[in-house]
Design a protein around this motif. Structure first.
Motif, PDB file in Angstrom:
ATOM      1  N   UNK A  70     100.709  99.210  30.750  1.00 32.59           N
ATOM      2  CA  UNK A  70     101.930  99.454  29.987  1.00 32.59           C
ATOM      3  C   UNK A  70     102.030  98.635  28.706  1.00 32.59           C
ATOM      4  N   UNK A  71     101.176  97.646  28.551  1.00 30.89           N
ATOM      5  CA  UNK A  71     101.313  96.712  27.440  1.00 30.89           C
ATOM      6  C   UNK A  71     101.318  97.401  26.081  1.00 30.89           C
ATOM      7  N   UNK A  72     100.419  98.334  25.872  1.00 30.90           N
ATOM      8  CA  UNK A  72     100.310  98.981  24.562  1.00 30.90           C
ATOM      9  C   UNK A  72     101.491  99.898  24.244  1.00 30.90           C
ATOM     10  N   UNK A  73     102.356 100.153  25.213  1.00 30.09           N
ATOM     11  CA  UNK A  73     103.583 100.903  24.945  1.00 30.09           C
ATOM     12  C   UNK A  73     104.603 100.053  24.194  1.00 30.09           C
ATOM     13  N   UNK A  74     104.497  98.724  24.352  1.00 31.71           N
ATOM     14  CA  UNK A  74     105.521  97.826  23.820  1.00 31.71           C
ATOM     15  C   UNK A  74     105.008  96.807  22.827  1.00 31.71           C
ATOM     16  N   UNK A  75     103.691  96.617  22.733  1.00 30.51           N
ATOM     17  CA  UNK A  75     103.121  95.623  21.823  1.00 30.51           C
ATOM     18  C   UNK A  75     102.052  96.270  20.959  1.00 30.51           C
ATOM     19  N   UNK A  76     102.043  95.900  19.696  1.00 31.96           N
ATOM     20  CA  UNK A  76     101.031  96.392  18.770  1.00 31.96           C
ATOM     21  C   UNK A  76     100.622  95.284  17.822  1.00 31.96           C
ATOM     22  N   UNK A  77      99.681  95.597  16.951  1.00 34.48           N
ATOM     23  CA  UNK A  77      99.254  94.708  15.890  1.00 34.48           C
ATOM     24  C   UNK A  77      98.951  93.294  16.407  1.00 34.48           C
ATOM     25  N   UNK A  78      99.516  92.285  15.766  1.00 33.75           N
ATOM     26  CA  UNK A  78      99.231  90.884  16.104  1.00 33.75           C
ATOM     27  C   UNK A  78      99.768  90.513  17.487  1.00 33.75           C
ATOM     28  N   UNK A  79     100.909  91.077  17.881  1.00 31.68           N
ATOM     29  CA  UNK A  79     101.456  90.779  19.209  1.00 31.68           C
ATOM     30  C   UNK A  79     100.461  91.195  20.294  1.00 31.68           C
ATOM     31  N   UNK A  80      99.904  92.374  20.168  1.00 31.39           N
ATOM     32  CA  UNK A  80      98.938  92.872  21.149  1.00 31.39           C
ATOM     33  C   UNK A  80      97.646  92.060  21.105  1.00 31.39           C
ATOM     34  N   UNK A  81      97.162  91.765  19.908  1.00 32.00           N
ATOM     35  CA  UNK A  81      95.902  91.016  19.822  1.00 32.00           C
ATOM     36  C   UNK A  81      96.065  89.601  20.374  1.00 32.00           C
ATOM     37  N   UNK A  82      97.222  88.959  20.164  1.00 34.09           N
ATOM     38  CA  UNK A  82      97.449  87.633  20.733  1.00 34.09           C
ATOM     39  C   UNK A  82      97.382  87.666  22.260  1.00 34.09           C
ATOM     40  N   UNK A  83      97.974  88.678  22.854  1.00 30.56           N
ATOM     41  CA  UNK A  83      97.962  88.799  24.316  1.00 30.56           C
ATOM     42  C   UNK A  83      96.538  89.057  24.815  1.00 30.56           C
ATOM     43  N   UNK A  84      95.820  89.921  24.129  1.00 27.29           N
ATOM     44  CA  UNK A  84      94.436  90.209  24.531  1.00 27.29           C
ATOM     45  C   UNK A  84      93.552  88.971  24.427  1.00 27.29           C
ATOM     46  N   UNK A  85      93.740  88.184  23.368  1.00 23.56           N
ATOM     47  CA  UNK A  85      92.947  86.955  23.221  1.00 23.56           C
ATOM     48  C   UNK A  85      93.254  85.966  24.340  1.00 23.56           C
ATOM     49  N   UNK A  86      94.511  85.840  24.699  1.00 15.92           N
ATOM     50  CA  UNK A  86      94.874  84.935  25.797  1.00 15.92           C
ATOM     51  C   UNK A  86      94.319  85.457  27.117  1.00 15.92           C
ATOM     52  N   UNK A  87      94.346  86.765  27.324  1.00 12.41           N
ATOM     53  CA  UNK A  87      93.768  87.351  28.528  1.00 12.41           C
ATOM     54  C   UNK A  87      92.276  87.029  28.608  1.00 12.41           C
ATOM     55  N   UNK A  88      91.570  87.136  27.486  1.00  9.38           N
ATOM     56  CA  UNK A  88      90.144  86.804  27.464  1.00  9.38           C
ATOM     57  C   UNK A  88      89.918  85.332  27.784  1.00  9.38           C
ATOM     58  N   UNK A  89      90.787  84.468  27.287  1.00 11.28           N
ATOM     59  CA  UNK A  89      90.703  83.047  27.628  1.00 11.28           C
ATOM     60  C   UNK A  89      90.776  82.877  29.147  1.00 11.28           C
ATOM     61  N   UNK A  90      91.758  83.541  29.776  1.00  7.24           N
ATOM     62  CA  UNK A  90      91.912  83.424  31.227  1.00  7.24           C
ATOM     63  C   UNK A  90      90.681  83.968  31.953  1.00  7.24           C
ATOM     64  N   UNK A  91      90.138  85.072  31.487  1.00  7.81           N
ATOM     65  CA  UNK A  91      88.936  85.623  32.113  1.00  7.81           C
ATOM     66  C   UNK A  91      87.770  84.650  32.001  1.00  7.81           C
ATOM     67  N   UNK A  92      87.560  84.093  30.811  1.00 10.57           N
ATOM     68  CA  UNK A  92      86.436  83.180  30.582  1.00 10.57           C
ATOM     69  C   UNK A  92      86.566  81.876  31.372  1.00 10.57           C
ATOM     70  N   UNK A  93      87.807  81.416  31.591  1.00 16.03           N
ATOM     71  CA  UNK A  93      88.033  80.152  32.286  1.00 16.03           C
ATOM     72  C   UNK A  93      88.353  80.321  33.772  1.00 16.03           C
ATOM     73  N   UNK A  94      88.408  81.571  34.237  1.00 15.21           N
ATOM     74  CA  UNK A  94      88.686  81.818  35.647  1.00 15.21           C
ATOM     75  C   UNK A  94      90.082  81.380  36.060  1.00 15.21           C
ATOM     76  N   UNK A  95      91.045  81.597  35.164  1.00 13.79           N
ATOM     77  CA  UNK A  95      92.423  81.199  35.457  1.00 13.79           C
ATOM     78  C   UNK A  95      93.369  82.378  35.333  1.00 13.79           C
ATOM     79  N   UNK A  96      94.541  82.204  35.908  1.00 12.35           N
ATOM     80  CA  UNK A  96      95.647  83.148  35.776  1.00 12.35           C
ATOM     81  C   UNK A  96      96.928  82.327  35.680  1.00 12.35           C
ATOM     82  N   UNK A  97      98.023  83.008  35.399  1.00 10.09           N
ATOM     83  CA  UNK A  97      99.312  82.329  35.319  1.00 10.09           C
ATOM     84  C   UNK A  97     100.148  82.689  36.541  1.00 10.09           C
ATOM     85  N   UNK A  98     100.793  81.662  37.115  1.00 12.82           N
ATOM     86  CA  UNK A  98     101.710  81.861  38.245  1.00 12.82           C
ATOM     87  C   UNK A  98     103.124  81.569  37.791  1.00 12.82           C
TER      88      UNK A  98
END
Length: 131
Positions: free
Chosen positions: A29-57
């Motif tokens: 659903x993310x791309x329904x509500x976020x675009x441009x820099x907002x979307x890219x910021x979220x994607x970059x943070x998601x990649x950080x979590x993937x690379x570091x094996x972390x998630x947010x609780x």
């Protein structure tokens, strides 16, 4: 009415963002509500979590307000409280250090109206300002 529509899109973006960070997988659903820099910021943070094996609780607490609006653009200011939002190792659940700094920050955003709906376009956390 338009302010309510902007705030609704903003909250829905945060909900999809939180689900993305909780799983380190892009919420559909993310791309329904976020675009441009907002979307890219979220994607970059998601990649950080993937690379570091972390998630947010937990979840951050938002207190957004629309500070300016016209027919196609809006700006928002939020006070985001992350005191109950913690980065953990995805396999063990062990808390990753969240630092010693404040856990409430000013978060600025903009939105555009396109196709009859509001999309959050840019986001920027101001780590130098608490609220």
């Amino acid at each position: 009415m338009e302010k309510n529509a902007v705030l609704a899109s903003y909250h829905l973006m945060w909900e999809a963002r939180n689900r993305t960070y909780a799983t380190a997988k892009l919420d559909p659903d993310l791309e329904k509500y976020a675009g441009n820099k907002a979307l890219s910021n979220i994607k970059l943070t998601m990649l950080y979590h993937q690379e570091h094996g972390t998630v947010m609780e937990g979840e951050p607490v938002n207190s957004p307000e629309v500070t300016a609006i016209d027919t196609t653009k809006a700006t928002l200011k939020d006070c985001v409280d992350t005191s109950k939002y913690t980065e953990v190792e995805s396999k063990t659940g062990k808390t990753v250090s969240n630092g010693d700094g404040p856990r409430r920050h000013v978060y600025n955003a903009s939105a555009i109206k396109t196709g009859g709906k509001w999309i959050i376009w840019t986001t920027a956390i101001d780590r130098g300002r608490t609220c």
